[in-house]
Design an enzyme around this catalytic site. Sequence first.
Site, PDB file in Angstrom:
ATOM      1  CD  GLN A 116      -3.015   1.125   2.134  1.00 26.56           C
ATOM      2  OE1 GLN A 116      -3.168   0.163   2.883  1.00 26.56           O
ATOM      3  NE2 GLN A 116      -3.779   2.184   2.199  1.00 26.56           N
ATOM      4  CG  PHE A 117       1.513   3.936  -3.546  1.00 21.25           C
ATOM      5  CD1 PHE A 117       1.723   5.297  -3.705  1.00 21.25           C
ATOM      6  CD2 PHE A 117       0.379   3.371  -4.099  1.00 21.25           C
ATOM      7  CE1 PHE A 117       0.819   6.078  -4.404  1.00 21.25           C
ATOM      8  CE2 PHE A 117      -0.525   4.138  -4.808  1.00 21.25           C
ATOM      9  CZ  PHE A 117      -0.308   5.497  -4.955  1.00 21.25           C
ATOM     10  CB  THR A 118      -1.844   5.452   0.000  1.00 23.21           C
ATOM     11  OG1 THR A 118      -2.370   4.315   0.670  1.00 23.21           O
ATOM     12  CG2 THR A 118      -2.297   5.457  -1.459  1.00 23.21           C
TER      13      THR A 118
END
Length: 146
Positions: free
Chosen positions: A78-80
């Site tokens: 989850q890059f966010t």
Amino acid sequence: MRALIQRVKSAKVEVNQQVVGEIENGLLVLIGIGKNDSVQSVERMVKKLLAYRVFDDDTGRMGLSLKEVGGGLLLVSQFTLMADTKKGLRPDFDAAMPLVKAKVVFAQLVEQAKTVYDNVQTGEFGADMQVSLINDGPVTFMFDVD
């Protein structure tokens, strides 16, 4: 590397309405990979995820680790999580590792976890995933490792 861990009664990840990863009792871990993360970051994160005491012992205190209870480990990229949200009304993702490199680091994380622990599941890197969970407690922690 940043991880949001949630103690769960169950969790699953679906891609295109197909279950790609699913666990019962264990940890759902959302992983953000920073542009300076390395093999050492991967090793430290795996050790911490398996040893961090978030499960109840016989006294009702958080005294047992994932490894000790034999729970599932569901790793989801989850890059966010790497977003800087301090300024303005739009997240800044400059701290996130570029996609191609992050995919390699996430694969290393999964491989390292599977090398030292049997019950590891994962989402699909870069896919549009639907994550379902029953949070136990709720118990949720944020980890950062360099």
